[in-house]
Write a protein that holds these residues in place. Structure first.
Motif, PDB file in Angstrom:
ATOM      1  N   UNK A  97       0.862  -1.181   0.000  1.00  0.00           N
ATOM      2  CA  UNK A  97       0.000   0.000   0.000  1.00  0.00           C
ATOM      3  C   UNK A  97       0.896   1.227   0.000  1.00  0.00           C
ATOM      4  N   UNK A  98       0.278   2.414  -0.070  1.00  0.00           N
ATOM      5  CA  UNK A  98       1.067   3.646  -0.144  1.00  0.00           C
ATOM      6  C   UNK A  98       0.555   4.693   0.824  1.00  0.00           C
ATOM      7  N   UNK A  99       1.460   5.588   1.225  1.00  0.00           N
ATOM      8  CA  UNK A  99       1.110   6.745   2.038  1.00  0.00           C
ATOM      9  C   UNK A  99       0.999   7.976   1.154  1.00  0.00           C
ATOM     10  N   UNK A 100       0.038   8.854   1.469  1.00  0.00           N
ATOM     11  CA  UNK A 100      -0.208  10.054   0.673  1.00  0.00           C
ATOM     12  C   UNK A 100      -0.348  11.265   1.591  1.00  0.00           C
ATOM     13  N   UNK A 101       0.128  12.413   1.127  1.00  0.00           N
ATOM     14  CA  UNK A 101      -0.072  13.672   1.840  1.00  0.00           C
ATOM     15  C   UNK A 101       0.897  13.942   2.966  1.00  0.00           C
ATOM     16  N   UNK A 102       1.986  13.190   3.060  1.00  0.00           N
ATOM     17  CA  UNK A 102       2.950  13.381   4.145  1.00  0.00           C
ATOM     18  C   UNK A 102       3.674  14.713   4.010  1.00  0.00           C
ATOM     19  N   UNK A 103       3.974  15.303   5.151  1.00  0.00           N
ATOM     20  CA  UNK A 103       4.780  16.525   5.175  1.00  0.00           C
ATOM     21  C   UNK A 103       5.715  16.460   6.378  1.00  0.00           C
ATOM     22  N   UNK A 104       6.587  17.447   6.504  1.00  0.00           N
ATOM     23  CA  UNK A 104       7.542  17.478   7.595  1.00  0.00           C
ATOM     24  C   UNK A 104       6.806  17.403   8.934  1.00  0.00           C
ATOM     25  N   UNK A 105       7.217  16.511   9.800  1.00  0.00           N
ATOM     26  CA  UNK A 105       6.583  16.339  11.107  1.00  0.00           C
ATOM     27  C   UNK A 105       5.631  15.157  11.172  1.00  0.00           C
ATOM     28  N   UNK A 124       6.795   5.210   8.841  1.00  0.00           N
ATOM     29  CA  UNK A 124       6.609   5.928   7.581  1.00  0.00           C
ATOM     30  C   UNK A 124       6.584   7.420   7.880  1.00  0.00           C
ATOM     31  N   UNK A 125       7.449   8.184   7.207  1.00  0.00           N
ATOM     32  CA  UNK A 125       7.511   9.636   7.410  1.00  0.00           C
ATOM     33  C   UNK A 125       7.364  10.410   6.105  1.00  0.00           C
ATOM     34  N   UNK A 126       7.263   9.703   4.983  1.00  0.00           N
ATOM     35  CA  UNK A 126       7.155  10.351   3.674  1.00  0.00           C
ATOM     36  C   UNK A 126       6.084   9.649   2.844  1.00  0.00           C
ATOM     37  N   UNK A 127       5.717  10.263   1.714  1.00  0.00           N
ATOM     38  CA  UNK A 127       4.848   9.591   0.756  1.00  0.00           C
ATOM     39  C   UNK A 127       5.656   8.441   0.170  1.00  0.00           C
ATOM     40  N   UNK A 128       5.253   7.234   0.445  1.00  0.00           N
ATOM     41  CA  UNK A 128       6.052   6.102   0.001  1.00  0.00           C
ATOM     42  C   UNK A 128       5.186   4.855  -0.117  1.00  0.00           C
ATOM     43  N   UNK A 129       5.663   3.940  -0.940  1.00  0.00           N
ATOM     44  CA  UNK A 129       5.039   2.621  -1.016  1.00  0.00           C
ATOM     45  C   UNK A 129       5.520   1.807   0.181  1.00  0.00           C
ATOM     46  N   UNK A 130       4.605   1.063   0.770  1.00  0.00           N
ATOM     47  CA  UNK A 130       4.917   0.191   1.901  1.00  0.00           C
ATOM     48  C   UNK A 130       4.732  -1.240   1.419  1.00  0.00           C
ATOM     49  N   UNK A 131       5.764  -2.049   1.573  1.00  0.00           N
ATOM     50  CA  UNK A 131       5.725  -3.420   1.078  1.00  0.00           C
ATOM     51  C   UNK A 131       5.822  -4.391   2.253  1.00  0.00           C
ATOM     52  N   UNK A 132       4.691  -5.006   2.583  1.00  0.00           N
ATOM     53  CA  UNK A 132       4.656  -6.018   3.640  1.00  0.00           C
ATOM     54  C   UNK A 132       4.521  -7.422   3.039  1.00  0.00           C
ATOM     55  N   UNK A 133       4.819  -7.568   1.745  1.00  0.00           N
ATOM     56  CA  UNK A 133       4.637  -8.866   1.094  1.00  0.00           C
ATOM     57  C   UNK A 133       5.566  -9.936   1.663  1.00  0.00           C
ATOM     58  N   UNK A 134       6.665  -9.553   2.268  1.00  0.00           N
ATOM     59  CA  UNK A 134       7.595 -10.519   2.843  1.00  0.00           C
ATOM     60  C   UNK A 134       7.123 -11.127   4.152  1.00  0.00           C
ATOM     61  N   UNK A 135       6.049 -10.592   4.726  1.00  0.00           N
ATOM     62  CA  UNK A 135       5.562 -11.105   6.011  1.00  0.00           C
ATOM     63  C   UNK A 135       4.659 -12.316   5.866  1.00  0.00           C
ATOM     64  N   UNK A 136       4.290 -12.717   4.662  1.00  0.00           N
ATOM     65  CA  UNK A 136       3.381 -13.849   4.496  1.00  0.00           C
ATOM     66  C   UNK A 136       1.965 -13.442   4.851  1.00  0.00           C
TER      67      UNK A 136
END
Length: 189
Positions: A97-105, A124-136
């Motif tokens: 999944x992804x994070x949207x709208x992140x800003x400083x703080x 997560x501190x920035x707009x970024x893709x989060x990959x938890x696929x390795x957790x099964x």
């Protein structure tokens, strides 16, 4: 040998593979500030540990799948500054999944669980893709928000829903397997 092949073919027909899925926030039927702390989607339950939920309009935050974003917010606010939990109806795998709208703080610790077991966490501190696929297998996500800015919204969820064969089906599979083994042994004698 033919019996074993037949038994394997039956197992292949009875067992259901994992199916691709996503969280579709358009199911809520509203966007903006939604005065609910629990929202039921077709494949997950969202729980806000704040006062409201914020549902971003489809496509307005740049999400690739165009199905909107979600976050937990204080009463009457579009800021994403409260904790959020997502409980999947069945265990999922291959979760991204992804994070949207992140800003400083902004800072959110995202934790993945299977039952009571913590599988892992990621800050997560920035707009970024989060990959938890390795957790099964995962059945719950918890977003612990420590943001001092407007917070992070979450979207573009993609995963495979794991299908579970009901107990009577499992017993039938075991019975078929035992029958196949018995038949193959008789032919050898």
């Amino acid at each position: 040998m033919r019996t074993q092949v037949l038994a394997l073919a039956l197992v292949g027909l009875i067992s259901a593979p994992a199916t691709a899925a996503t969280l579709n926030f358009t199911e809520v039927g509203a966007s903006g500030i939604v005065p609910l702390t629990v929202i039921n989607l077709s494949n997950a339950t969202l729980t806000s540990f704040g006062d409201d939920m914020f549902i971003g309009s489809p496509g307005s935050f740049g999400e690739a799948n165009g199905l909107g974003i979600v976050c937990a917010s204080p009463v009457g606010s579009a800021n994403c500054e409260e904790d959020l939990q997502i409980d999947f109806n069945t265990a999922v795998s291959g979760l991204t999944f992804s994070g949207f709208g992140a800003s400083s703080g902004d800072s959110v610790t995202v934790s993945a669980y299977l039952g009571a077991a913590l599988l892992g966490s990621l800050v997560v501190t920035t707009n970024a893709a989060v990959d938890f696929s390795g957790f099964g297998s995962i059945d719950r996500l918890f977003f612990a928000d420590a943001s001092t800015a407007a917070g992070i919204g979450w979207g573009d969820f993609s995963f495979r829903e794991q299908r579970v064969i009901p107990e009577p089906g499992m017993l039938a599979l075991v019975g078929l397997g035992l029958a196949g083994l018995g038949a193959s042994r008789r032919r050898k004698l």
